[in-house]
Design a protein around this motif. Structure first.
Motif, PDB file in Angstrom:
ATOM      1  N   THR A 111      42.312  29.129  46.186  1.00 40.58           N
ATOM      2  CA  THR A 111      43.731  29.257  45.854  1.00 40.58           C
ATOM      3  C   THR A 111      44.551  28.228  46.636  1.00 40.58           C
ATOM      4  N   ASP A 164      43.048  30.088  38.251  1.00 45.12           N
ATOM      5  CA  ASP A 164      42.356  30.537  39.463  1.00 45.12           C
ATOM      6  C   ASP A 164      41.671  31.862  39.133  1.00 45.12           C
ATOM      7  N   GLU A 165      40.674  32.225  39.887  1.00 50.28           N
ATOM      8  CA  GLU A 165      39.933  33.479  39.641  1.00 50.28           C
ATOM      9  C   GLU A 165      39.431  33.532  38.200  1.00 50.28           C
TER      10      GLU A 165
HETATM   11 MG   LIG Z   1      41.889  32.982  45.741  1.00 43.78          MG
END
Ligand SMILES: [Mg+2]
Ligand SMILES: Nc1ncnc2c1ncn2[C@@H]1O[C@H](COP(=O)(O)OP(=O)(O)O)[C@@H](O)[C@H]1O
Length: 265
Positions: free
Chosen positions: A57, A129-130
């Protein structure tokens, strides 16, 4: 709470990902360069994987900070969406306004936006992200979005960030099309042992202290506990700061770190 005791102007080892604390580790530097190269080349999907807490992140935020201002970005941080919500979130994050919100309207609006942008020399990036949380269908959906192209270039660059299981997910037969479109692939590593002290020094300095007294034997203990994973380093260091504050001790030795580890485990 302990900030005043030590003389910090902010919490040095917090668990959030602020780009102003960015430490340029060898792996983060390579990942950053790989992502920027992939975006600049406009040739396909960029895949970055890394274990929990290695700094994915943080890396997203750093890349965004570094990118040219003519690159438009949509950042999806937690893709827990239904398929149409995902599309809507992407479109909204690009700042595109649409009256109607059917899937078709959203895709049309996005295409229009991308073509306009391309004609003025701009570029667009979708960072998810993720991404290990995306379903196979959603991965296919974002592949289709990033499929739009001129004769030589993709109009939308796609960066998928995720935990290592993302790679496993992409290895499914039904996702072979997206897999074949991956142009840049990078696996983020934890910090090397030699980087731990530099990482900590930078964080302490950013929090306003460049003379924090740490016995050199401490770094080995921190590396052994964390394996170089920044989130675990932060967790341990924050705990040790709290313990030092409680004990009225403003320097670190082996004992304070070992005791902090016992509290965590
Ligand atoms: Mg993260
Ligand atoms: N290169 C880096 N420089 C500074 N701090 C970092 C770096 N990488 C990770 N961190 C810190 O480690 C913690 C975990 O990072 P994060 O980006 O949330 O990891 P991930 O998303 O991979 O789980 C955060 O507190 C973040 O600030």
């Amino acid at each position: 709470m302990y900030q005043q005791f030590y003389g910090f102007n902010k919490i040095p080892f917090s668990s959030t990902s602020e780009p102003h604390f960015f430490f340029d580790s060898a792996s983060h530097r390579e990942a950053c360069a790989a992502i920027k190269y992939g975006i600049g080349q406009r040739k396909g999907i960029i895949l970055v994987t890394g274990e929990v807490g290695t700094g994915k992140t943080t890396l997203c935020k750093k890349v965004i900070e570094d990118l040219d201002k003519n690159v438009k970005i949509s950042l999806i941080l937690n893709p827990f969406f239904t398929d149409s919500q995902l599309l809507q979130a992407i479109v909204e994050d690009f700042g595109i306004h649409t009256e109607k919100k059917t899937k078709l309207d959203l895709v049309k609006a996005l295409n229009h936006f991308l073509i306009q942008l391309h004609s003025t020399g701009g570029n667009a990036v979708l960072i998810i992200d993720e991404a290990q949380h995306l379903s196979a269908r959603q991965l296919e959906q974002v592949r289709l979005l990033s499929n739009l192209e001129t004769s030589e270039e993709k109009l939308l660059q796609l960066v998928l960030m995720g935990q290592p299981e993302l790679t496993e997910k992409l290895n499914q037969y039904k996702l072979r099309q997206i897999r074949q479109r991956i142009f840049v692939k990078y696996q983020l590593s934890p910090l090397a042992e030699t980087e731990v002290e530099k990482y900590m020094t930078l964080r302490l300095k950013n929090a306003g202290k460049d003379d924090f007294d740490i016995k050199s034997a401490c770094y080995k203990i921190i590396y052994e506990f964390s394996g170089g994973v920044p989130r675990l380093i932060n967790m341990l260091c924050d705990r040790a700061l709290l313990m030092g504050y409680a004990r009225g001790q403003n320097r670190w030795d082996e004992n304070i770190l070992k005791d902090s580890i016992k509290e965590i485990l």
